[in-house]
Write a protein that holds these residues in place. Structure first.
Motif, PDB file in Angstrom:
ATOM      1  N   MET A   7      -2.329   3.592  -1.624  1.00 12.46           N
ATOM      2  CA  MET A   7      -3.020   4.409  -0.634  1.00 12.46           C
ATOM      3  C   MET A   7      -3.329   3.580   0.610  1.00 12.46           C
ATOM      4  O   MET A   7      -3.493   2.369   0.529  1.00 12.46           O
ATOM      5  CB  MET A   7      -4.319   4.963  -1.211  1.00 12.46           C
ATOM      6  N   ALA A   8      -3.445   4.269   1.735  1.00  9.07           N
ATOM      7  CA  ALA A   8      -3.753   3.590   2.997  1.00  9.07           C
ATOM      8  C   ALA A   8      -5.225   3.764   3.325  1.00  9.07           C
ATOM      9  O   ALA A   8      -5.837   4.783   3.000  1.00  9.07           O
ATOM     10  CB  ALA A   8      -2.888   4.168   4.117  1.00  9.07           C
ATOM     11  N   PHE A   9      -5.788   2.764   3.961  1.00  9.32           N
ATOM     12  CA  PHE A   9      -7.197   2.799   4.349  1.00  9.32           C
ATOM     13  C   PHE A   9      -7.350   2.473   5.827  1.00  9.32           C
ATOM     14  O   PHE A   9      -7.868   1.417   6.191  1.00  9.32           O
ATOM     15  CB  PHE A   9      -8.013   1.835   3.480  1.00  9.32           C
TER      16      PHE A   9
ATOM     17  N   LEU B 112     -11.878 -11.596  10.388  1.00  7.62           N
ATOM     18  CA  LEU B 112     -12.180 -10.351   9.678  1.00  7.62           C
ATOM     19  C   LEU B 112     -10.893  -9.831   9.053  1.00  7.62           C
ATOM     20  O   LEU B 112      -9.813  -9.960   9.633  1.00  7.62           O
ATOM     21  CB  LEU B 112     -12.710  -9.278  10.636  1.00  7.62           C
ATOM     22  N   HIS B 113     -11.021  -9.232   7.885  1.00  9.00           N
ATOM     23  CA  HIS B 113      -9.896  -8.463   7.356  1.00  9.00           C
ATOM     24  C   HIS B 113      -9.904  -7.091   8.022  1.00  9.00           C
ATOM     25  O   HIS B 113     -10.951  -6.439   8.127  1.00  9.00           O
ATOM     26  CB  HIS B 113     -10.033  -8.278   5.837  1.00  9.00           C
ATOM     27  N   LYS B 114      -8.742  -6.641   8.469  1.00  5.91           N
ATOM     28  CA  LYS B 114      -8.600  -5.309   9.029  1.00  5.91           C
ATOM     29  C   LYS B 114      -7.359  -4.661   8.420  1.00  5.91           C
ATOM     30  O   LYS B 114      -6.333  -5.324   8.235  1.00  5.91           O
ATOM     31  CB  LYS B 114      -8.460  -5.363  10.556  1.00  5.91           C
ATOM     32  N   TRP B 115      -7.458  -3.359   8.134  1.00  5.09           N
ATOM     33  CA  TRP B 115      -6.318  -2.679   7.527  1.00  5.09           C
ATOM     34  C   TRP B 115      -5.084  -2.765   8.417  1.00  5.09           C
ATOM     35  O   TRP B 115      -3.957  -2.745   7.922  1.00  5.09           O
ATOM     36  CB  TRP B 115      -6.653  -1.219   7.242  1.00  5.09           C
ATOM     37  N   ALA B 116      -5.280  -2.903   9.719  1.00  7.35           N
ATOM     38  CA  ALA B 116      -4.139  -2.981  10.639  1.00  7.35           C
ATOM     39  C   ALA B 116      -3.307  -4.242  10.412  1.00  7.35           C
ATOM     40  O   ALA B 116      -2.158  -4.315  10.865  1.00  7.35           O
ATOM     41  CB  ALA B 116      -4.639  -2.937  12.083  1.00  7.35           C
TER      42      ALA B 116
ATOM     43  N   GLU C 197      -1.218  -6.569   8.015  1.00  6.68           N
ATOM     44  CA  GLU C 197      -0.518  -6.439   6.740  1.00  6.68           C
ATOM     45  C   GLU C 197      -1.075  -7.402   5.690  1.00  6.68           C
ATOM     46  O   GLU C 197      -1.191  -7.056   4.506  1.00  6.68           O
ATOM     47  CB  GLU C 197       0.982  -6.669   6.945  1.00  6.68           C
ATOM     48  N   HIS C 198      -1.436  -8.615   6.127  1.00 11.47           N
ATOM     49  CA  HIS C 198      -1.916  -9.605   5.168  1.00 11.47           C
ATOM     50  C   HIS C 198      -3.288  -9.253   4.587  1.00 11.47           C
ATOM     51  O   HIS C 198      -3.714  -9.835   3.584  1.00 11.47           O
ATOM     52  CB  HIS C 198      -1.979 -10.991   5.816  1.00 11.47           C
ATOM     53  N   SER C 199      -3.985  -8.292   5.211  1.00 11.66           N
ATOM     54  CA  SER C 199      -5.310  -7.899   4.726  1.00 11.66           C
ATOM     55  C   SER C 199      -5.263  -6.698   3.779  1.00 11.66           C
ATOM     56  O   SER C 199      -6.263  -6.408   3.101  1.00 11.66           O
ATOM     57  CB  SER C 199      -6.222  -7.540   5.913  1.00 11.66           C
ATOM     58  N   GLN C 200      -4.145  -6.008   3.718  1.00 15.53           N
ATOM     59  CA  GLN C 200      -4.123  -4.720   3.032  1.00 15.53           C
ATOM     60  C   GLN C 200      -4.311  -4.833   1.524  1.00 15.53           C
ATOM     61  O   GLN C 200      -5.026  -4.031   0.914  1.00 15.53           O
ATOM     62  CB  GLN C 200      -2.832  -3.972   3.377  1.00 15.53           C
ATOM     63  N   ASP C 201      -3.720  -5.851   0.905  1.00 18.29           N
ATOM     64  CA  ASP C 201      -3.868  -5.981  -0.547  1.00 18.29           C
ATOM     65  C   ASP C 201      -5.307  -6.287  -0.937  1.00 18.29           C
ATOM     66  O   ASP C 201      -5.832  -5.720  -1.899  1.00 18.29           O
ATOM     67  CB  ASP C 201      -2.932  -7.081  -1.076  1.00 18.29           C
ATOM     68  N   VAL C 202      -5.943  -7.191  -0.186  1.00 15.77           N
ATOM     69  CA  VAL C 202      -7.312  -7.569  -0.552  1.00 15.77           C
ATOM     70  C   VAL C 202      -8.279  -6.426  -0.275  1.00 15.77           C
ATOM     71  O   VAL C 202      -9.231  -6.207  -1.036  1.00 15.77           O
ATOM     72  CB  VAL C 202      -7.736  -8.866   0.181  1.00 15.77           C
ATOM     73  N   ILE C 203      -8.045  -5.646   0.779  1.00 17.03           N
ATOM     74  CA  ILE C 203      -8.876  -4.476   1.032  1.00 17.03           C
ATOM     75  C   ILE C 203      -8.686  -3.439  -0.072  1.00 17.03           C
ATOM     76  O   ILE C 203      -9.668  -2.911  -0.615  1.00 17.03           O
ATOM     77  CB  ILE C 203      -8.559  -3.865   2.414  1.00 17.03           C
ATOM     78  N   SER C 204      -7.441  -3.153  -0.417  1.00 19.15           N
ATOM     79  CA  SER C 204      -7.173  -2.161  -1.466  1.00 19.15           C
ATOM     80  C   SER C 204      -7.832  -2.563  -2.776  1.00 19.15           C
ATOM     81  O   SER C 204      -8.445  -1.722  -3.464  1.00 19.15           O
ATOM     82  CB  SER C 204      -5.663  -2.010  -1.673  1.00 19.15           C
ATOM     83  N   ARG C 205      -7.728  -3.824  -3.142  1.00 21.62           N
ATOM     84  CA  ARG C 205      -8.339  -4.284  -4.394  1.00 21.62           C
ATOM     85  C   ARG C 205      -9.846  -4.061  -4.377  1.00 21.62           C
ATOM     86  O   ARG C 205     -10.427  -3.602  -5.360  1.00 21.62           O
ATOM     87  CB  ARG C 205      -8.012  -5.769  -4.602  1.00 21.62           C
ATOM     88  N   ASN C 206     -10.480  -4.366  -3.245  1.00 13.14           N
ATOM     89  CA  ASN C 206     -11.923  -4.215  -3.151  1.00 13.14           C
ATOM     90  C   ASN C 206     -12.345  -2.756  -3.187  1.00 13.14           C
ATOM     91  O   ASN C 206     -13.394  -2.418  -3.744  1.00 13.14           O
ATOM     92  CB  ASN C 206     -12.441  -4.888  -1.877  1.00 13.14           C
ATOM     93  N   VAL C 207     -11.534  -1.889  -2.575  1.00 17.25           N
ATOM     94  CA  VAL C 207     -11.865  -0.462  -2.608  1.00 17.25           C
ATOM     95  C   VAL C 207     -11.816   0.060  -4.038  1.00 17.25           C
ATOM     96  O   VAL C 207     -12.756   0.707  -4.520  1.00 17.25           O
ATOM     97  CB  VAL C 207     -10.903   0.345  -1.713  1.00 17.25           C
ATOM     98  N   TYR C 208     -10.730  -0.236  -4.743  1.00 18.76           N
ATOM     99  CA  TYR C 208     -10.551   0.324  -6.080  1.00 18.76           C
ATOM    100  C   TYR C 208     -11.492  -0.303  -7.102  1.00 18.76           C
ATOM    101  O   TYR C 208     -11.958   0.360  -8.027  1.00 18.76           O
ATOM    102  CB  TYR C 208      -9.102   0.165  -6.523  1.00 18.76           C
ATOM    103  N   ASP C 209     -11.792  -1.593  -6.934  1.00 23.88           N
ATOM    104  CA  ASP C 209     -12.692  -2.276  -7.868  1.00 23.88           C
ATOM    105  C   ASP C 209     -14.155  -2.134  -7.470  1.00 23.88           C
ATOM    106  O   ASP C 209     -15.039  -2.552  -8.218  1.00 23.88           O
ATOM    107  CB  ASP C 209     -12.348  -3.770  -7.945  1.00 23.88           C
TER     108      ASP C 209
ATOM    109  N   VAL D 101     -10.754  10.325   0.660  1.00 24.02           N
ATOM    110  CA  VAL D 101      -9.533  10.979   0.170  1.00 24.02           C
ATOM    111  C   VAL D 101      -8.616   9.981  -0.542  1.00 24.02           C
ATOM    112  O   VAL D 101      -7.972  10.311  -1.536  1.00 24.02           O
ATOM    113  CB  VAL D 101      -8.787  11.650   1.345  1.00 24.02           C
ATOM    114  N   ASN D 102      -8.588   8.759  -0.050  1.00 26.76           N
ATOM    115  CA  ASN D 102      -7.672   7.766  -0.613  1.00 26.76           C
ATOM    116  C   ASN D 102      -8.300   6.924  -1.715  1.00 26.76           C
ATOM    117  O   ASN D 102      -7.730   5.913  -2.128  1.00 26.76           O
ATOM    118  CB  ASN D 102      -7.133   6.870   0.509  1.00 26.76           C
TER     119      ASN D 102
END
Length: 271
Positions: free
Chosen positions: A1-3, A51-55, A57-69, A169-170
């Motif tokens: 999913m995208a954030f 800062l990690h930002k969804w924009a 690419e290198h931040s997307q995995d760590v953001i996704s992990r934090n959202v789901y966990d 939603v995501n």
């Protein structure tokens, strides 16, 4: 999913969903400071490190992990729809941007031609009828949101619930939604819930209003810009914002919320 629109501290202490025109520059700088003990030198929206930002690419995995966990405290910030749309008008339509140009190139000439909007001359410094022009801008904003014509809605005047809702939603869950109008109280509550490498004293934090000075000063009280038709248009555009975030549709002069935000309701209705 995208954030989209998610920022997170590198220490992973806190995760924030950006909502344009809702203190996002100040919040971003507080997050940056909480990790690094200093503010970012420039507009935090331009920061490519710190800062990690969804924009990124290198931040997307760590953001996704934090959202789901649910590893990071997740929050966002909202603002009274009346003052937010006014701010968008003066900043993005009437103002000259940081690059010395009008926002989105030919947008203002198009608005002048198709909607009869006046913005105070080429530099925004000439006197003009702010109320008349703002009400015409409202028609344009409604057209973009309702019918996506003559263009798709811009992030600065599209509904806050749309921004807030993409996270839900995501698969995201908010721990807190704070109000711009009670910023210190809300941000203080957020900071109490997280462990930061550097302590943040909110009383010493300046307001990073990156749009300040872009456009002419508002010449009238907020309520003067909204007659009965304008209020109808605003409600048509932002009905869900008023309801979910507890703002007073009936009184444009009251910028403060009139109830508490129900996070369960937000997640149910936006998810």
């Amino acid at each position: 999913m995208a954030f989209p629109g998610i920022w997170m501290t590198e220490s992973e202490s806190v995760l924030y969903r950006v909502v344009p025109k809702c203190a996002c520059s100040t919040i971003g700088q507080i997050m940056y400071y909480s990790d690094h003990g200093q503010f970012y030198d420039g507009d935090i929206h331009d920061a490519e490190t710190g800062l990690h930002k969804w924009a990124f690419e290198h931040s997307q995995d760590v953001i996704s992990r934090n959202v789901y966990d649910r590893g990071s405290y997740a929050f966002t910030c909202v603002r009274n729809p009346y003052t937010r749309i006014l701010s968008s008008f003066f900043d993005k339509i009437c103002g000259i941007q940081r690059n010395g140009k009008r926002y989105r190139g030919n947008l203002v000439p198009m608005l002048t031609y198709e909607y009869g909007i006046d913005v105070g001359g080429h530099d925004g410094r000439e006197p003009f009828d702010q109320i008349r022009s703002f009400r015409r801008f409202l028609l344009f904003a409604r057209d973009t949101i309702r019918w996506r014509r003559p263009m798709d809605p811009d992030i600065h005047w599209s509904a806050m619930s749309g921004h807030v809702g993409t996270f839900v939603v995501n698969g995201g869950t908010y721990d807190r939604i704070i109000w711009t109008e009670k910023f210190n109280d809300g941000m203080s509550d957020v900071l109490k819930e997280i462990a930061t490498p550097h302590a943040v004293d909110l009383s010493q934090i300046p307001r990073f209003n990156e749009s300040e000075g872009h456009g002419p000063k508002r010449a009238h009280p907020v309520e003067d810009y909204f007659d009965d038709l304008s209020m109808h248009l605003v409600y048509e555009i932002f009905k869900q914002d008023f309801e979910l975030f507890r703002y007073d549709f009936h009184n444009p002069a009251n910028r403060l919320p009139i109830g508490e935000i129900d996070l369960d309701e937000v997640h149910a209705k936006l998810g």
